[in-house]
Every structure is written in structure tokens, then in C-alpha cells.
Design a protein around this motif. Structure first.
Motif, short mmCIF file in Angstrom:
data_model
loop_
_atom_site.label_atom_id
_atom_site.label_comp_id
_atom_site.label_asym_id
_atom_site.label_seq_id
_atom_site.Cartn_x
_atom_site.Cartn_y
_atom_site.Cartn_z
N SER A 94 0.84 -1.20 0.00
CA SER A 94 0.00 0.00 0.00
C SER A 94 0.87 1.25 0.00
O SER A 94 2.08 1.18 0.23
CB SER A 94 -0.93 0.00 1.22
OG SER A 94 -0.16 0.02 2.42
N SER A 95 0.23 2.37 -0.33
CA SER A 95 0.87 3.70 -0.26
C SER A 95 2.16 3.76 -1.07
O SER A 95 3.23 4.16 -0.57
CB SER A 95 1.15 4.08 1.21
OG SER A 95 -0.03 4.07 1.96
N VAL A 96 2.07 3.37 -2.35
CA VAL A 96 3.25 3.42 -3.21
C VAL A 96 3.38 4.83 -3.77
O VAL A 96 2.45 5.36 -4.41
CB VAL A 96 3.14 2.41 -4.37
CG1 VAL A 96 4.38 2.47 -5.25
CG2 VAL A 96 2.93 1.00 -3.82
N THR A 97 4.50 5.47 -3.56
CA THR A 97 4.73 6.85 -4.04
C THR A 97 6.12 6.96 -4.66
O THR A 97 7.04 6.21 -4.30
CB THR A 97 4.60 7.87 -2.89
OG1 THR A 97 5.56 7.54 -1.86
CG2 THR A 97 3.20 7.87 -2.31
N VAL A 98 6.23 7.90 -5.59
CA VAL A 98 7.52 8.18 -6.24
C VAL A 98 7.85 9.65 -6.00
O VAL A 98 7.02 10.54 -6.27
CB VAL A 98 7.48 7.88 -7.74
CG1 VAL A 98 8.77 8.34 -8.42
CG2 VAL A 98 7.26 6.40 -7.98
N THR A 99 9.06 9.88 -5.55
CA THR A 99 9.52 11.26 -5.27
C THR A 99 10.64 11.60 -6.24
O THR A 99 11.69 10.93 -6.23
CB THR A 99 10.01 11.39 -3.83
OG1 THR A 99 8.97 10.99 -2.93
CG2 THR A 99 10.42 12.83 -3.53
N PRO A 100 10.46 12.62 -7.11
CA PRO A 100 11.54 12.99 -8.04
C PRO A 100 12.51 13.98 -7.40
O PRO A 100 12.12 14.83 -6.59
CB PRO A 100 10.78 13.65 -9.19
CG PRO A 100 9.58 14.26 -8.54
CD PRO A 100 9.22 13.36 -7.39
N GLN A 101 13.77 13.84 -7.78
CA GLN A 101 14.77 14.82 -7.35
C GLN A 101 14.54 16.14 -8.10
O GLN A 101 14.63 17.21 -7.55
CB GLN A 101 16.17 14.28 -7.64
CG GLN A 101 17.29 15.21 -7.19
CD GLN A 101 18.64 14.68 -7.63
OE1 GLN A 101 18.77 14.16 -8.74
NE2 GLN A 101 19.64 14.79 -6.77
N SER A 102 14.22 16.02 -9.41
CA SER A 102 13.86 17.16 -10.24
C SER A 102 13.07 16.63 -11.43
O SER A 102 13.36 15.55 -11.93
CB SER A 102 15.11 17.91 -10.74
OG SER A 102 14.73 18.93 -11.64
#
Length: 541
Positions: free
Chosen positions: A122-130
Motif C-alpha cells: 500500500s501507499s506506493v509513491t515516487v519522489t523525483p529529485q527534479s
């Protein structure tokens, strides 16, 4: 109860000495809150069973005999037992349910397997550096999710992302790094997280890459090498660029006040001729590029096309020229005759620029429609001229009968090959006959109409004339219209009447007192001859 304890002990001792392996190889996978089915390899044909015991580690789950079921409190309401195959379903799984499970079937069957229980992803997220990059820089994406024993797969817009010399996947697969970013890396990225019982996928993260300008080019509409004076021309400039490029315009290297991807030249004149180009600029990459130039030229439209002949009356054998005249820039000329390409010969020639068509000695087969097509790169026009070659008269002929009876109709038709059509004059035995048409017609023939008929055909343009003759004989008297026998009887009658008069007989005898002509060869005529001879002799007596 005592019997059940004895059964349990017996099964336990049997299981220590003989294991049949009636459960599937593990581990089995279960999800928190879900269920799992422990299915044995036994069938109804193997039963009935004297007793069955299921256990988890050292804890008993259920004991079953043909007469009794004992479910231990920790599993009340969580299991379903299937006596016919000794299988077991365990529900409402928790992480604590993970471990080894055993089954003993009295007298000689047993099995063991392992169950792993996982919490759902659950709660799969992707965080970009830029997410807004300049081409050939780098970016990183980090994927996170709740739950143990997780695996990661990175997906772009169309397929799975794998490691390469530019792509690095680290931290157990949770971090994606792309170096030397190109415009083809500009797409959506997702992270897919999974464990043996569930999976989850992140929302897309869009990576934007600024690049260019490149492949800067311009086009003209309409697209052509030359333009007619007064035309409107639209010039368009484009470039591969992100963000979109800004454009400026140049003619012969001089900057124009116009800007934007479109430049319109209205009512273009020859003075606006020149090499046009555009320059693209990217405000993010701070670079620019100039397109190849396009030459814009204007030409005057073809007009006033005409064909003039060297003479009004074209007579066979004379020399004739046709001159194709036109106004406009850079004209070229093409000739056709009767819709087909003109065939040149020693007698039919064209000047070097195709302006003058010459017939050294024009022939009647040169008659026809001539077209001069004048064109330049921006327009075309044509003129037509019909050549009529005057010739003749030739091949004069008279059609009609050469032998008719008195009072029959005389009809003679004279024909001649001639352009323009010939006029006709008729003569009989050298004397002119009234009338000038091609047909000579007289309703009732007379003996005086016998003789030589002459038709004279004359061409009023070529001033040439030609004649044809025709012999006509008109039969007259008693013989008119009768057969040979008829003629003989008429003559006999005439002679008998003549014999009634001595004077007439004397005259007749004197006039015919000569040797008779030799008899004819035709049978009917010979009979007539003999009959006439007999009459003649009798009358003479």
C-alpha cells in the motif's frame, strides 16, 4: 475422551516412524485478512480415515475421528475441515499465522508444509529529485511503500525500465537514476511494488526535458521555385525545441522587424526577391539556430499569346511560316498538331527558341489545327491556328450512263479533289452547256444529246483547272426501247408498208441495192438478220 487421547498418541507415534508427504511443498503464501487452503493429496477413495490431526508448530488446530471433532479455541470460527480428503482451510490470516503446519492421518499418512503471511502492499509513491531538466543533465526517482519483503519494478510510458550504461537502479530497486538525459527520456515513470500476495503501483511522474533548438527549417506555401508577381506567400519556420522556440526573420542576411513562426509576403513584387531565412531561440537552453535559406523570385504572367501566319491564303507547294508571339517572363514554347506532339521533318522545322514554325513547301497533309503552348514556371497560355492548304483540282471524274434511250433522263455527276471546292463548267462536243453545278441533269434525252461531254473543274484560289470526258449515246427511232426480236418485227412491218407503194419500193431498192452486211454473231440478232433478209428478198421480187 479417553479414546481420543489414545488415538492422538497412536497417530503421533505413527507419524514419527512413517511420513507419506500428503501436503504440497511449501511455502504457501497468504495475505493478512485473507485465507489459505491446505489441500492434501488424498481422495475420497482413500477414506474413511480413522483419525486426523492438524497442528501449527506445537499447537493443535483440530482433532477429528469418525465420531467426534475437536477444534481448539484459538481457531474457533477460523477453519473449515474437509473430512473426505483431510484438507483444511484457514481464514482471517494474521502475520502470526506464518510458520510450519502438520497433518497426521491415522494409520499411516502425514505431511508438513510452510505458510508465509504477508501484509498487502500500500501507499506506493515516487519522489523525483527534479522533474524539469535540461538535456544531458541527470535525474533520480525514489519509490517508497508500506509492508515487508517488497520488490520494485520501474515502468516508463511503454515498457519496463532496465539498467544500462545511462540507467542505474539501486537501493534494492527503490531508486532510479538516469544520467545524460535526452529528450527521449521525457515521459511518464511509475514504480510497481509487489510481494508474493499483492502489488501496488504509484501515480505517474512526468519528467520534462528541455532541448534544442535543432533541425530548424522553413517552408513556403505555396511551395514553388518561382512566383507570379502579385502573389501572396506564407513562410513558416519550425524547430525541434522544448520549450517552443522564438523566431526572427532575415532577408539577404538583414533582420526583418517581423517575428513569430509565420511570415506573410503580400502582393509580392520583383523588388522583394531574395534569400529568406529564420532563426530559432530557446529561452531555457539559451541557444539559437538559423534555418537554410529559401530563394523567393517573382515572374510576370504569360499573356497575349497569338499565332500569325506569313500569308492569308496558303497554297500547296508554297513556303509558309507560323510565328508564336507572347508576353511574360522566361517563356518557353511547345507546338502540337491536332492534339498530338508536332512531328518535325526536313520540310517542317522550328526555330531554336520554338517561336517560328516553317513549312518549306506546304502539303495538303499539313492541314490541321496547330496549338502553341507558352509557359513559364508560374503560368501558361496557348493560341490556336488552323491551316487550310488550298490545292487542286485533282482526280476529276464523271459518273453516269454511256448509253440511254431517247426521252430518258440524262444524269451526269462530276467530282474533283479540291480545297476550296471546285467550280464546274460543262461542254458537249466542245460547246459550253448552260449550268455550273457538279451535276448535269436533263429530263428527256434527244438524239442531239449524244456526243462527248466534258467537265472542267476549277479552283478559284489556286487558279488551277482540270477536265474529264464522258461519251454518251442516245438511241433513237423504231429501235428505241425494243429487244432484237421486237426491232425485227417492226422493221418487217415497215418494209411491208413500204412495198405497197411502187415508188417507195423503187426508192428503197435503189438505196439498199448493195451487198448486205455480214450477219451478227449473237443468236437473237442473227435470227432478226435472217428474217430481215427474207423480207428484203421477197419485196425485191
Amino acid at each position: 475422551m479417553a479414546n481420543l487421547k489414545i488415538f492422538v498418541l497412536a497417530v503421533a507415534l505413527k507419524g514419527l516412524t512413517q511420513a507419506a508427504g500428503i501436503l504440497p511443498d511449501g511455502p504457501l503464501n497468504g495475505s493478512v485478512g485473507g485465507s489459505v487452503m491446505f489441500t492434501t493429496s488424498l481422495t475420497e477413495a482413500d477414506g474413511p480415515f480413522d483419525g486426523v490431526t492438524w497442528s501449527f508448530g506445537v499447537s493443535t488446530i483440530i482433532q477429528h475421528t469418525p465420531t467426534n471433532n475437536l477444534t481448539y479455541p484459538a481457531y474457533e470460527g477460523r477453519i473449515t475441515f474437509f473430512p473426505s480428503t483431510a484438507s483444511l482451510e484457514l481464514k482471517d490470516l494474521t502475520l502470526d499465522d506464518g510458520g510450519q503446519y502438520n497433518v497426521n492421518v491415522f494409520p499411516d499418512r502425514s505431511g508438513r508444509t510452510k505458510l508465509d503471511v504477508y501484509a498487502p502492499v500500500s501507499s506506493v509513491t515516487v519522489t523525483p529529485q527534479s522533474s524539469d531538466l535540461v538535456e544531458f543533465s541527470s535525474f533520480s526517482l525514489t519509490c517508497s511503500s508500506s509492508g515487508p519483503s517488497l520488490s520494485f519494478i520501474w515502468m516508463n510510458s511503454s515498457s519496463e525500465v532496465t539498467s544500462s550504461d545511462r540507467v542505474q537502479i539501486t537501493d534494492g530497486g527503490s531508486t532510479l537514476t538516469v544520467v545524460n538525459v535526452t529528450r527521449y527520456d521525457e515521459q511518464s515513470y511509475r514504480c510497481r511494488v509487489f510481494n508474493p500476495v499483492s502489488e501496488g503501483i504509484s501515480d505517474p511522474v512526468n519528467i520534462l526535458v528541455s532541448y534544442g533548438p535543432e533541425n530548424t527549417k522553413m517552408s513556403a506555401s505555396p511551395s514553388q521555385e518561382f512566383y507570379e508577381e502579385g502573389s501572396d506567400i506564407s513562410l513558416s519556420c519550425s524547430a525541434d525545441s522544448r520549450p517552443s522556440a522564438q523566431f526572427t526573420w532575415f532577408v539577404n542576411g538583414t533582420k526583418l522587424p517581423d517575428s513569430g513562426p509565420e511570415l506573410t509576403l503580400r502582393n509580392i513584387q520583383f523588388s522583394q526577391r531574395g534569400d529568406y531565412s529564420c532563426q530559432a531561440f530557446n529561452s531555457r537552453t539559451l541557444t539559437n539556430e538559423t534555418s537554410p535559406s529559401i530563394l523567393i523570385s517573382a515572374l510576370q504572367k504569360i499573356s497575349r499569346v497569338s499565332i500569325k501566319a506569313s500569308t492569308e491564303q496558303i497554297i500547296e507547294g508554297s513556303s509558309v511560316t507560323l510565328t508564336c508571339e507572347a508576353s511574360g517572363s522566361s517563356p518557353s514554347r511547345t507546338w502540337k498538331k491536332d492534339g498530338s506532339d508536332l512531328n518535325l521533318s526536313e520540310n517542317v522545322t522550328l526555330s531554336e527558341d520554338n517561336t517560328v514554325l516553317t513549312f518549306k513547301a506546304v502539303k495538303k497533309e499539313n492541314s490541321g489545327e496547330y496549338v502553341c503552348l507558352v509557359r513559364n514556371p508560374v503560368s501558361s497560355s496557348e493560341a490556336k491556328f488552323t491551316i487550310v492548304v488550298n490545292y487542286g483540282p485533282e482526280n476529276v471524274q464523271i459518273e453516269g450512263k454511256d448509253l440511254i434511250n431517247e426521252n430518258d433522263q440524262i444524269k451526269l455527276i462530276c467530282s474533283a479533289e479540291s480545297t476550296p471546292s471546285a467550280t464546274f463548267t460543262w461542254r458537249l462536243n466542245g460547246s459550253e452547256i448552260i449550268g455550273s453545278s457538279a451535276e448535269f441533269l436533263k429530263e428527256k434525252a434527244q438524239s442531239s444529246d449524244s456526243g462527248t461531254y466534258t467537265c472542267e473543274a476549277k479552283n478559284t484560289v489556286t487558279e488551277k483547272q482540270s477536265t474529264a470526258e464522258h461519251e454518251l449515246h442516245v438511241r433513237t427511232g423504231c429501235s428505241s426501247g425494243c429487244s432484237a426480236g421486237c426491232i425485227a418485227r417492226i422493221i418487217v412491218g415497215c418494209l411491208v408498208v413500204a412495198a405497197a407503194s411502187a415508188g417507195g419500193f423503187t426508192v428503197y431498192k435503189k438505196r439498199h441495192n448493195r451487198e448486205p452486211e455480214p450477219p451478227p454473231q449473237n443468236t437473237e440478232e442473227n435470227d432478226v438478220y435472217e428474217e430481215m433478209s427474207t423480207v428484203y428478198q421477197n419485196v425485191g421480187k
